[in-house]
Design a protein around this motif. Sequence first.
Motif, PDB file in Angstrom:
ATOM      1  N   GLU A   1      57.623  58.083  10.073  1.00  0.00           N
ATOM      2  CA  GLU A   1      58.170  57.760  11.223  1.00  0.00           C
ATOM      3  C   GLU A   1      58.304  58.661  12.355  1.00  0.00           C
ATOM      4  OE1 GLU A   1      61.909  55.444  12.944  1.00  0.00           O
ATOM      5  OE2 GLU A   1      60.906  54.625  11.196  1.00  0.00           O
ATOM      6  N   ALA A   2      58.992  59.816  11.857  1.00  0.00           N
ATOM      7  CA  ALA A   2      59.194  60.994  12.584  1.00  0.00           C
ATOM      8  C   ALA A   2      57.790  61.816  13.086  1.00  0.00           C
ATOM      9  CB  ALA A   2      60.084  61.923  12.221  1.00  0.00           C
ATOM     10  N   ILE A   3      57.052  61.883  12.283  1.00  0.00           N
ATOM     11  CA  ILE A   3      55.577  62.486  12.598  1.00  0.00           C
ATOM     12  C   ILE A   3      54.886  61.775  13.548  1.00  0.00           C
ATOM     13  CG2 ILE A   3      53.279  62.930  11.643  1.00  0.00           C
ATOM     14  CD1 ILE A   3      54.788  63.686   8.976  1.00  0.00           C
ATOM     15  N   ILE A   4      54.539  60.368  13.266  1.00  0.00           N
ATOM     16  CA  ILE A   4      54.069  59.657  14.322  1.00  0.00           C
ATOM     17  C   ILE A   4      54.657  59.859  15.686  1.00  0.00           C
ATOM     18  CG2 ILE A   4      53.446  57.057  14.975  1.00  0.00           C
ATOM     19  CD1 ILE A   4      53.263  56.740  11.883  1.00  0.00           C
ATOM     20  N   ALA A   5      56.045  59.479  15.920  1.00  0.00           N
ATOM     21  CA  ALA A   5      56.685  59.904  16.945  1.00  0.00           C
ATOM     22  C   ALA A   5      56.346  61.270  17.707  1.00  0.00           C
ATOM     23  CB  ALA A   5      58.173  59.859  16.845  1.00  0.00           C
ATOM     24  N   LEU A   6      56.180  62.199  16.988  1.00  0.00           N
ATOM     25  CA  LEU A   6      55.723  63.386  17.593  1.00  0.00           C
ATOM     26  C   LEU A   6      54.383  63.328  17.925  1.00  0.00           C
ATOM     27  CD1 LEU A   6      57.312  65.830  15.064  1.00  0.00           C
ATOM     28  CD2 LEU A   6      57.793  65.767  17.308  1.00  0.00           C
ATOM     29  N   LEU A   7      53.446  62.979  17.270  1.00  0.00           N
ATOM     30  CA  LEU A   7      51.963  62.779  17.654  1.00  0.00           C
ATOM     31  C   LEU A   7      52.006  61.924  19.017  1.00  0.00           C
ATOM     32  CD1 LEU A   7      50.248  61.858  13.961  1.00  0.00           C
ATOM     33  CD2 LEU A   7      50.429  64.228  15.417  1.00  0.00           C
ATOM     34  N   ALA A   8      52.874  60.916  18.971  1.00  0.00           N
ATOM     35  CA  ALA A   8      52.944  60.118  20.305  1.00  0.00           C
ATOM     36  C   ALA A   8      53.434  60.773  21.585  1.00  0.00           C
ATOM     37  CB  ALA A   8      53.195  58.760  19.903  1.00  0.00           C
ATOM     38  N   ASP A   9      54.160  61.858  21.487  1.00  0.00           N
ATOM     39  CA  ASP A   9      55.099  62.362  22.468  1.00  0.00           C
ATOM     40  C   ASP A   9      54.386  63.305  23.475  1.00  0.00           C
ATOM     41  OD1 ASP A   9      57.281  62.650  24.098  1.00  0.00           O
ATOM     42  OD2 ASP A   9      57.974  64.191  22.711  1.00  0.00           O
TER      43      ASP A   9
END
Length: 154
Positions: free
Chosen positions: A17-25
């Motif tokens: 979840e944290a990785i996806i959030a970084l990729l989307a930020d």
Amino acid sequence: MTSDALTFRRARRDDLEAIIALLADDDLGQSRERVSTPTDPAYLSAFDAIQSDPNQLLAILEDDAGVAGCLQISFIPGLSRLGMWRGQIESVRIARRRRGDGLGRTMIEWAIEQCRIKHCGLVQLTSDKTRTDALRFYESLGFVSSHEGLKLAL
């Protein structure tokens, strides 16, 4: 940079979840990624494939507050250049709260060392041409724009 402890480690499923959030930020990531609960099954499938492949390393950088950055290294065997292995660095992201702290340099230097450990003869990466700051950053680390990269969306 703050004085907290920094730790690199292989990503776990509960980091997804944290990785996806970084990729989307960022501007590009917002249009390419899907932050959702529950996590999109495509991410789960990709994560499982990465974790089961010994030539893939999805890593995170943790600080006292949690996931501070992520990147993926693909170790690529090849026949050219006398069977030289390459390290391909992708999906480099730093948490917004840590941008400007020098973590990008720390992460790339760590990734290069992982490639040395795996006996890679060179390290390569791609960055979107619109990310001009990122391109300057990679050049400051010694990367040279020696080839033109082409992509075909399928």
